[in-house]
Design an enzyme around this catalytic site. Structure first.
Site, PDB file in Angstrom:
ATOM      1  N   LYS A 137      26.879 -73.691  20.371  1.00  0.00           N
ATOM      2  CA  LYS A 137      27.746 -72.652  19.797  1.00  0.00           C
ATOM      3  C   LYS A 137      27.096 -72.140  18.520  1.00  0.00           C
ATOM      4  CE  LYS A 137      32.393 -71.936  17.897  1.00  0.00           C
ATOM      5  NZ  LYS A 137      33.690 -72.581  17.595  1.00  0.00           N
ATOM      6  N   VAL A 164      26.901 -68.324  27.996  1.00  0.00           N
ATOM      7  CA  VAL A 164      27.992 -68.746  28.869  1.00  0.00           C
ATOM      8  C   VAL A 164      29.358 -68.400  28.305  1.00  0.00           C
ATOM      9  CG1 VAL A 164      26.689 -70.610  29.946  1.00  0.00           C
ATOM     10  CG2 VAL A 164      27.963 -71.076  27.849  1.00  0.00           C
ATOM     11  N   GLY A 165      29.420 -67.901  27.081  1.00  0.00           N
ATOM     12  CA  GLY A 165      30.715 -67.540  26.519  1.00  0.00           C
ATOM     13  C   GLY A 165      30.586 -67.026  25.105  1.00  0.00           C
ATOM     14  N   GLY A 210      31.272 -66.487  17.188  1.00  0.00           N
ATOM     15  CA  GLY A 210      29.902 -66.658  17.644  1.00  0.00           C
ATOM     16  C   GLY A 210      29.789 -66.690  19.149  1.00  0.00           C
ATOM     17  N   ASP A 260      44.741 -72.731  17.661  1.00  0.00           N
ATOM     18  CA  ASP A 260      44.205 -71.692  18.561  1.00  0.00           C
ATOM     19  C   ASP A 260      44.124 -72.194  20.000  1.00  0.00           C
ATOM     20  OD1 ASP A 260      43.347 -69.129  19.080  1.00  0.00           O
ATOM     21  OD2 ASP A 260      41.256 -69.509  18.587  1.00  0.00           O
TER      22      ASP A 260
END
Length: 806
Positions: free
Chosen positions: A516, A493-494, A499, A622
């Site tokens: 993740k 999904v991303g 990672g 970030d």
């Protein structure tokens, strides 16, 4: 009545003609039903205010009346999947605000080529044209060169699934903002024009199933945003250009069923983002490059029916998520590499009609997902395995290998000679002896280690389950492997700097989670993991992503494995809402003004908590849209603390063991300018990123947009337009949402068209906050507490809520 929304209700029967006479109506959506009927000839005159007209997936028939062009305020038309017939009206050029034309229909009558050409030519006058979709119809005739004169604002152009002939216009490169181009499944001829390389924003190019010839232009080197390339089933010649190696975002490449020659350039396999590679049915020669092993995320590889030779590269074993591998009909020789034992996710493997030899690997027996295995017409010898996939005669084939023996009875192969069986027995005895000796050595070693451990256990402890506190559940690699379907690409999904994120379902309680997985080959990934664990176990806030647990273990190959498990956010990232990547099955994701304001307040609240209300001061480092996740109620949650910096709340001194600061901390466009000068991270740095994020949310423009060059950036662009020109820089979708959506349930009351002036009034202070937060000097930036206070005021003004007196 101004608004009619009946989509997806399984309605049937004839659509009432009387509804076409409501002159005040501006929104009609009756898509995805079983309705039928014809459009009245005076439609455009009867509905002069019509903006949105959605009839897709019904059973309407007859002609589209030419009067529809009199509805000059039309914004969206979608007539897909119906039974319309006759000619399209020729005066669509009068539509001055056409942003979404999904006219999925119509077989043209006589003089069809002229009709289509006139229709498309007239659209050249639509200066605001952004999306034109005539997919899955019966259009015929020539594709006119005039489409190259469409508005440069157009981002989506689709004629997929018609009967269009002619060639792609040489000046197609004029459409410099085009992101999606769908011309597949037609009868196009000619070659791909070299000017297509000017479409630097292009993300999807679909030209498959046509009669296109010539070579793939070398100008593809400029398509650095290209994610999907479909050129299958054409007559394209020449070699695969090395320049495709510059398309660093390419995920799907389909070049099968053409006349391509030459070797496969190894540069293609340097594109680590590739998920599907289809090169079958060409005349490709040479070796399959060793670099294919770089494609860690590749799930499907098709090179069938070419003239490839040499041994199958052992590096293919590195493609651990590979599910479909077709290499049949080539000239491969040698054996199946032992590294294939690592491809435990394989579902289909076809290496038939080659010159492969040696024994059939017995590790195929234990592959859990095998559904199809074709080893026929090679030179394999020895015993056929008889477990796993080899028990289902319909799931595998070994015909055409004359030296095979054994296997299940249905194969009717001869029994294996005694030397084969004895060889297996001797091999088994040898392995048994080795195993016994090894066990003895291991037991002795364990005894020694137990004594050492007893003496040193106060100084050394090993925990492979989770570096988080004990109250978090402990999950093994195997459990996460099962939860994510073997970290399947379909669950991806991303991805981020360190990672990949997979959707998973924990079997223990059927909980949907986001996993993740850290790419430990990336420099700084281990530090990022430690930092994120340290941050997340010490913080808790409704606008921060909720950590479920972490896993620090080893995978099935014995390699280090680290992962974080989060609560799954069903609405994905803010990035996906602000910059939707549309597909044919998805409708655009849009956020209205209040929803964006709520998200901005949520993010600011999370920053306030991190900066001012924790035992330690956390600096995120970030902040950007991809790190803002949205739950089912569109409530924002800040995520990804891999670059976070943690300070003592009393001394202000950084805890270096908990820091993962690496070089310039953050992402280009969002990172504070002082970080580039070597300054230490600070709360003001987060406020700079927040300011850029706020400007992006309300302009719809990334800070890395191509329009920002030289000394012009997003901050300066907005500042120049304040306060008089805010309506020129606001994301048009915000205005469109206000015009389209009357009151309906959501987190806050929706606004109507009458609120445009109020919107302008509220946008000015929002942009001023973004500009104030993103100024160059850190000490001049707004504090997060001031931001929250001002945003609440703006929301109250917009919603007409009177603030409480203190």
């Amino acid at each position: 009545m101004e608004f009619l929304q009946l989509s997806g209700n399984n309605l049937s029967g004839m659509f009432p003609a009387s509804l076409y006479n409501i002159s005040s109506i501006y929104f009609i959506s009756i898509a995805v039903n079983l309705l039928h009927g014809i459009l009245p000839p005076d439609l455009g005159l009867a509905l002069p205010n019509l903006k949105i007209f959605l009839l897709a997936s019904n059973r309407f028939y007859g002609q589209i009346p030419s009067s529809i062009a009199n509805a000059t305020r039309l914004v969206q038309i979608n007539f897909g999947t119906n039974a319309f017939t006759g000619s399209m009206p020729m005066n669509f050029g009068t539509l001055d605000a056409l942003e979404f034309l999904g006219a999925y229909e119509n077989s043209l009558g006589t003089n069809q080529g002229i009709e289509l050409t006139s229709f498309l030519t007239s659209l050249s006058n639509c200066s605001n044209l952004r999306l034109l979709d005539l997919t899955l119809n019966h259009f015929k005739g020539l594709l006119p060169n005039s489409i190259a004169n469409f508005s440069t604002k157009i981002t989506w152009f689709a004629l997929l699934g018609n009967y269009i002939s002619g060639s792609i216009p040489l000046d197609i490169g004029n459409l410099v903002n085009l992101q999606k181009l769908f011309l597949g499944e037609n009868m196009l001829t000619g070659s791909i024009p070299n000017s297509i390389g000017k479409l630097s924003m292009l993300e999807t190019l679909e030209l498959d199933i046509n009669n296109i010839s010539g070579e793939i232009p070398s100008s593809f080197t400029n398509l650095t945003r290209l994610g999907a390339l479909y050129l299958s089933t054409n007559m394209i010649e020449g070699s695969i250009p090395i320049s495709l190696g510059n398309c660093t975002h390419l995920e799907n490449i389909f070049l099968d069923y053409n006349h391509l020659t030459g070797a496969i350039p190894y540069q293609i396999f340097g594109l680590t983002s590739l998920i599907i590679v289809s090169l079958s049915q060409n005349d490709l020669t040479g070796l399959l490059p060793q670099e294919v092993g770089n494609l860690k995320n590749m799930g499907q590889l098709f090179v069938s029916k070419n003239k490839l030779f040499g041994e199958i590269p052992a590096t293919l074993g590195n493609c651990e998520v590979l599910e479909f591998l077709y290499m049949d009909g080539n000239l491969f020789n040698g054996t199946i590499p032992m590294s294939f034992r690592q491809l435990r996710g394989l579902q289909e493997l076809d290496v038939s009609t080659n010159y492969l030899s040696g024994q059939i690997p017995r590790f195929f027996e234990v592959f859990p997902f095998f559904q199809y295995l074709n080893l026929s017409y090679n030179m394999f010898d020895g015993e056929v395995p008889n477990r796993g996939v080899f028990t289902n005669i319909s799931a595998f084939s070994v015909v055409g290998n004359s030296k095979l023996c054994g296997g299940i009875k249905l194969l009717q192969l001869p029994a294996c000679p005694m030397e084969v069986l004895n060889g297996r027995k001797r091999s088994f005895n040898h392995r048994l002896i080795v195993l016994i000796v090894t066990l003895i050595i291991v037991l002795l070693s364990l005894c020694i280690l137990a004594i050492l451990y007893r003496n040193r256990r106060s100084r050394k402890r090993v925990n492979l389950a989770s570096p988080l506190k004990n109250q978090y559940p402990q999950l093994s690699y195997g459990e996460l492997f099962q939860a994510t379907n073997g970290f399947s690409p379909s669950n991806l999904v991303g991805e981020g700097g360190y990672g990949y994120v997979y959707k998973g379902i924990l079997n223990s309680d059927e909980q949907i989670v986001a996993v993740k997985v850290l790419n430990l080959y990336e420099c700084g990934a281990n530090k990022s993991f430690v930092t994120e664990c340290e941050a997340l176990k010490n913080i808790r806030h409704r606008n921060l992503v909720k950590i479920i647990t972490s896993c620090s273990s080893i995978d099935f190959r014995g390699n280090d494995f680290k992962a974080l498990v989060f609560e799954f956010m069903e609405n994905g990232s803010l990035e996906s809402w602000l910059h939707s990547s549309l597909s044919k099955q998805q409708e655009p994701k849009n956020l209205n003004f209040v929803q964006r304001l709520n998200i901005a307040i949520d993010v600011a609240s999370a920053i306030d908590y991190l900066h001012n209300h924790c035992e330690m001061t956390f600096i995120h480092c970030d902040l950007k849209p991809s790190n803002i996740l949205l739950d089912g109620d569109l409530c924002a949650h800040v995520s990804d603390f891999g670059l976070a910096k943690i300070f003592s709340a009393t001394t202000g001194i950084s805890n270096h063991q908990q820091s993962s600061s690496i070089g310039i901390r953050g992402t280009i466009g969002y990172v504070a300018p002082e970080y580039g000068m070597g300054e230490e991270v600070s709360t003001q740095g987060d406020m700079y990123s927040y300011g850029v994020l706020l400007l992006e949310m309300f302009t719809g423009k990334r800070p890395t947009n191509n329009m920002f060059t030289g000394n012009v950036n997003l901050h300066g662009y907005v500042k120049m337009c304040l306060p008089q020109q805010v309506m020129q820089i606001v994301d048009p979708q915000i205005i469109l949402e206000m015009e389209e959506e009357p009151s309906k349930p959501s987190r806050s009351k929706q606004c109507s068209t009458a609120n445009i002036s109020k919107l302008e009034t509220c946008l000015v202070p929002v942009f001023q906050i973004g500009v104030s937060c993103s100024v160059e000097m850190p000490n001049e930036r707004m504090s997060v507490k001031e931001v929250i206070k001002e945003l609440h005021k703006i929301r109250n003004v917009f919603l007409g809520v009177r603030g409480k007196r203190h």
